[in-house]
Design an enzyme around this catalytic site. Structure first.
Site, PDB file in Angstrom:
ATOM      1  N   ARG A 111       0.809  -1.218   0.000  1.00 37.86           N
ATOM      2  CA  ARG A 111       0.000   0.000   0.000  1.00 37.86           C
ATOM      3  C   ARG A 111       0.845   1.273   0.000  1.00 37.86           C
ATOM      4  O   ARG A 111       0.306   2.378  -0.159  1.00 37.86           O
ATOM      5  CB  ARG A 111      -0.936   0.005   1.219  1.00 37.86           C
ATOM      6  CG  ARG A 111      -2.171  -0.861   1.008  1.00 37.86           C
ATOM      7  CD  ARG A 111      -2.975  -1.003   2.283  1.00 37.86           C
ATOM      8  NE  ARG A 111      -3.300   0.258   2.929  1.00 37.86           N
ATOM      9  CZ  ARG A 111      -4.355   1.021   2.627  1.00 37.86           C
ATOM     10  NH1 ARG A 111      -5.181   0.641   1.649  1.00 37.86           N
ATOM     11  NH2 ARG A 111      -4.592   2.131   3.280  1.00 37.86           N
ATOM     12  N   CYS A 119       6.447  30.516  29.339  1.00 35.35           N
ATOM     13  CA  CYS A 119       7.715  31.241  29.342  1.00 35.35           C
ATOM     14  C   CYS A 119       7.963  31.907  30.701  1.00 35.35           C
ATOM     15  O   CYS A 119       7.011  32.268  31.410  1.00 35.35           O
ATOM     16  CB  CYS A 119       7.726  32.298  28.243  1.00 35.35           C
ATOM     17  SG  CYS A 119       8.179  31.662  26.609  1.00 35.35           S
ATOM     18  N   HIS A 179       7.788  21.248  26.552  1.00 33.23           N
ATOM     19  CA  HIS A 179       7.486  20.815  27.909  1.00 33.23           C
ATOM     20  C   HIS A 179       6.978  19.379  27.902  1.00 33.23           C
ATOM     21  O   HIS A 179       6.561  18.853  26.882  1.00 33.23           O
ATOM     22  CB  HIS A 179       6.428  21.721  28.545  1.00 33.23           C
ATOM     23  CG  HIS A 179       5.049  21.559  27.962  1.00 33.23           C
ATOM     24  ND1 HIS A 179       4.694  22.064  26.714  1.00 33.23           N
ATOM     25  CD2 HIS A 179       3.934  20.940  28.444  1.00 33.23           C
ATOM     26  CE1 HIS A 179       3.428  21.783  26.465  1.00 33.23           C
ATOM     27  NE2 HIS A 179       2.938  21.089  27.490  1.00 33.23           N
ATOM     28  N   CYS A 217       3.137  33.357  25.626  1.00 31.58           N
ATOM     29  CA  CYS A 217       3.219  31.946  26.001  1.00 31.58           C
ATOM     30  C   CYS A 217       2.956  31.786  27.497  1.00 31.58           C
ATOM     31  O   CYS A 217       3.562  32.473  28.323  1.00 31.58           O
ATOM     32  CB  CYS A 217       4.593  31.394  25.640  1.00 31.58           C
ATOM     33  SG  CYS A 217       4.915  29.733  26.288  1.00 31.58           S
ATOM     34  N   HIS A 249       5.550  25.908  23.869  1.00 25.42           N
ATOM     35  CA  HIS A 249       6.777  25.915  24.667  1.00 25.42           C
ATOM     36  C   HIS A 249       7.176  24.470  24.972  1.00 25.42           C
ATOM     37  O   HIS A 249       6.363  23.691  25.471  1.00 25.42           O
ATOM     38  CB  HIS A 249       6.552  26.667  25.978  1.00 25.42           C
ATOM     39  CG  HIS A 249       7.818  26.986  26.716  1.00 25.42           C
ATOM     40  ND1 HIS A 249       8.356  28.252  26.741  1.00 25.42           N
ATOM     41  CD2 HIS A 249       8.671  26.203  27.420  1.00 25.42           C
ATOM     42  CE1 HIS A 249       9.475  28.230  27.454  1.00 25.42           C
ATOM     43  NE2 HIS A 249       9.685  26.988  27.867  1.00 25.42           N
ATOM     44  N   GLN A 251      -2.995  -1.131  11.507  1.00 27.72           N
ATOM     45  CA  GLN A 251      -2.407  -1.484  10.205  1.00 27.72           C
ATOM     46  C   GLN A 251      -1.379  -0.433   9.821  1.00 27.72           C
ATOM     47  O   GLN A 251      -1.537   0.753  10.112  1.00 27.72           O
ATOM     48  CB  GLN A 251      -3.514  -1.557   9.141  1.00 27.72           C
ATOM     49  CG  GLN A 251      -3.047  -1.931   7.745  1.00 27.72           C
ATOM     50  CD  GLN A 251      -2.655  -0.714   6.903  1.00 27.72           C
ATOM     51  OE1 GLN A 251      -3.065   0.405   7.180  1.00 27.72           O
ATOM     52  NE2 GLN A 251      -1.843  -0.955   5.876  1.00 27.72           N
ATOM     53  N   GLN A 292       4.975  16.290  30.722  1.00 29.74           N
ATOM     54  CA  GLN A 292       4.004  16.205  31.809  1.00 29.74           C
ATOM     55  C   GLN A 292       4.269  14.974  32.661  1.00 29.74           C
ATOM     56  O   GLN A 292       4.927  14.019  32.227  1.00 29.74           O
ATOM     57  CB  GLN A 292       2.577  16.146  31.260  1.00 29.74           C
ATOM     58  CG  GLN A 292       2.156  17.367  30.474  1.00 29.74           C
ATOM     59  CD  GLN A 292       0.687  17.325  30.121  1.00 29.74           C
ATOM     60  OE1 GLN A 292      -0.196  17.208  30.978  1.00 29.74           O
ATOM     61  NE2 GLN A 292       0.392  17.406  28.832  1.00 29.74           N
ATOM     62  N   HIS A 325      12.025  29.353  24.707  1.00 30.25           N
ATOM     63  CA  HIS A 325      10.791  28.941  24.039  1.00 30.25           C
ATOM     64  C   HIS A 325      11.047  28.106  22.786  1.00 30.25           C
ATOM     65  O   HIS A 325      10.177  27.353  22.337  1.00 30.25           O
ATOM     66  CB  HIS A 325       9.990  30.195  23.681  1.00 30.25           C
ATOM     67  CG  HIS A 325       8.632  29.950  23.111  1.00 30.25           C
ATOM     68  ND1 HIS A 325       7.525  29.641  23.872  1.00 30.25           N
ATOM     69  CD2 HIS A 325       8.192  29.985  21.814  1.00 30.25           C
ATOM     70  CE1 HIS A 325       6.468  29.503  23.092  1.00 30.25           C
ATOM     71  NE2 HIS A 325       6.844  29.695  21.845  1.00 30.25           N
ATOM     72  N   LYS A 366      -0.259   9.755   9.324  1.00 30.67           N
ATOM     73  CA  LYS A 366      -0.994   8.511   9.500  1.00 30.67           C
ATOM     74  C   LYS A 366      -2.216   8.785  10.364  1.00 30.67           C
ATOM     75  O   LYS A 366      -2.114   9.391  11.429  1.00 30.67           O
ATOM     76  CB  LYS A 366      -0.098   7.479  10.184  1.00 30.67           C
ATOM     77  CG  LYS A 366      -0.806   6.250  10.722  1.00 30.67           C
ATOM     78  CD  LYS A 366      -1.265   5.319   9.631  1.00 30.67           C
ATOM     79  CE  LYS A 366      -1.849   4.032  10.213  1.00 30.67           C
ATOM     80  NZ  LYS A 366      -2.315   3.110   9.163  1.00 30.67           N
ATOM     81  N   HIS A 386       7.929   4.035  30.229  1.00 27.60           N
ATOM     82  CA  HIS A 386       7.305   2.920  30.919  1.00 27.60           C
ATOM     83  C   HIS A 386       8.359   2.233  31.780  1.00 27.60           C
ATOM     84  O   HIS A 386       9.308   1.632  31.261  1.00 27.60           O
ATOM     85  CB  HIS A 386       6.699   1.921  29.938  1.00 27.60           C
ATOM     86  CG  HIS A 386       5.357   2.316  29.431  1.00 27.60           C
ATOM     87  ND1 HIS A 386       4.667   1.593  28.479  1.00 27.60           N
ATOM     88  CD2 HIS A 386       4.561   3.364  29.757  1.00 27.60           C
ATOM     89  CE1 HIS A 386       3.513   2.183  28.232  1.00 27.60           C
ATOM     90  NE2 HIS A 386       3.423   3.262  28.999  1.00 27.60           N
ATOM     91  N   ASN A 423       3.786  15.459  24.673  1.00 24.50           N
ATOM     92  CA  ASN A 423       3.117  15.626  23.388  1.00 24.50           C
ATOM     93  C   ASN A 423       3.800  16.797  22.696  1.00 24.50           C
ATOM     94  O   ASN A 423       3.684  17.942  23.146  1.00 24.50           O
ATOM     95  CB  ASN A 423       1.628  15.930  23.572  1.00 24.50           C
ATOM     96  CG  ASN A 423       0.888  14.786  24.217  1.00 24.50           C
ATOM     97  OD1 ASN A 423       1.135  13.618  23.909  1.00 24.50           O
ATOM     98  ND2 ASN A 423      -0.018  15.087  25.129  1.00 24.50           N
ATOM     99  N   SER A 450      -0.946  21.682  24.018  1.00 23.51           N
ATOM    100  CA  SER A 450      -1.725  22.891  24.283  1.00 23.51           C
ATOM    101  C   SER A 450      -0.858  24.136  24.314  1.00 23.51           C
ATOM    102  O   SER A 450      -1.375  25.253  24.325  1.00 23.51           O
ATOM    103  CB  SER A 450      -2.478  22.753  25.611  1.00 23.51           C
ATOM    104  OG  SER A 450      -1.566  22.534  26.674  1.00 23.51           O
TER     105      SER A 450
END
Length: 336
Positions: free
Chosen positions: A25, A52, A161, A49, A159, A319, A163, A110, A307, A276, A148, A156
């Site tokens: 594919r 900051c 960072h 920000c 800057h 997949q 969590q 930043h 994706k 983990h 993220n 969100s």
């Protein structure tokens, strides 16, 4: 077509789940969504920000004029000290969920992502991870450190960072990894990820980076196109168990991995990543665990094509088109 070009399934040893691989594919035309190219010209300080130094956050608190990694309690935590009461029934069941959440600003700058920080700056983040795992793990059953990166992954704030979410329960994915690693240890008397490391080093096709303490691979069972698994090569179950050498070499290999990501399509590469380690609720019962981090980037063909986990993936089974071997080869080819 060769055998490697034909559809097949691969089993994820950490979860027991299957992944459908469809190399044929990769040649299909693309007329779907093309996202904007992520901006990569962030200023050193953004007055708008929330993260900051010296700026006011939405919760009303003003950040100190910090000069290194800065950790604070999340203004909008997903977990609180108090959880709802348990309720059980034949059909519907709830249980309390307690915990806490914090934010880690990697640097006052930043524009400095983990990939762009120098080795000293990345080492400060590594030390922060270790300290938080030890401190918060003394109180809660599990400590999830994650990042993220980029608006594509739901960040969100631009800057750089990460969590920390700590909970009085072991989350489902971690419980699944715990169960499979424990079962492997009981059957074979060995650590699952130690065996994976040995096999991957022997094969070499999925290895992206390595040093004496860490191995970065596109795992055999990868679901995301350029997914990476970073595994401790020594017998370490939690972040705080790392010694000086492991911390230093982790900082170095992280820099090399993440610069390969950024160089792949010439952008600040988006991803979700997380550590983990053995749940702290296991106390000393963690011989089956090996510390590792997952990196899940969404980009597929270019800086603008990603994706999507939709359709078959949501309703049947994960997949992928690009094989893990091809993905690893492309990452190795990046000049850093």
């Amino acid at each position: 077509m060769t055998a490697g070009d034909l559809p097949h399934r691969r089993r994820n040893l950490l979860t027991g789940e299957w992944v459908l691989v469809s190399p044929q594919r990769s040649k299909r035309p693309w007329q779907g969504e093309e996202a904007p190219v992520p901006a990569s010209d962030a200023p050193r300080h953004d007055p708008n920000c929330y993260l900051c130094p010296g700026n006011r956050r939405t919760g009303g608190t003003t950040n100190p004029d910090y000069s290194h990694t800065y950790v604070f309690a999340n203004d909008f935590p997903a977990l609180l000290d108090e959880g709802a009461n348990a309720a059980a029934g034949d059909l519907f069941e709830t249980m309390p969920a307690r915990g806490e959440a914090r934010v880690i600003c990697y640097s006052p700058n930043h524009s400095q992502t983990l990939a762009k920080l120098d080795d000293r700056g990345r080492r400060a983040v590594v030390d922060c991870w270790c300290e938080l795992s030890a401190e918060i793990g003394a109180e809660w059953a599990f400590v999830q450190l994650f990042e993220n990166k980029g608006s594509m992954m739901g960040a969100s704030s631009p800057h750089p960072h990460g969590q920390v979410w700590a909970s009085d329960f072991v989350p489902q994915l971690v419980e699944t990894e715990d169960r499979h690693q424990r079962a492997f240890r009981e059957r074979h008397g060995r650590t699952l990820l130690a065996d994976v490391i040995e096999a991957e080093l022997t094969d070499g096709a999925r290895v992206v980076e390595k040093n004496d303490d860490w191995l970065a691979i596109v795992p055999f069972w990868a679901a995301w196109p350029f997914e990476l698994l970073l595994v401790a090569r020594n017998d370490i179950a939690r972040l705080e168990q790392m010694g000086e050498r492991s911390r230093e070499s982790l900082s170095l290999i992280l820099g090399r991995m993440l610069r390969r990501y950024d160089g792949l399509f010439g952008i600040d590469f988006p991803y979700s990543m997380g550590w983990h380690g053995a749940p702290h609720s296991l106390a000393d019962d963690a011989a089956h665990w090996r510390l590792h981090a997952h990196f899940y980037p969404p980009l597929l063909r270019s800086a603008t094509v990603r994706k999507h986990m939709v359709g078959y993936e949501l309703l049947a089974e994960v997949q992928r088109d690009l094989t893990p071997e091809d993905a690893a080869a492309r990452l190795r080819e990046v000049t850093i």
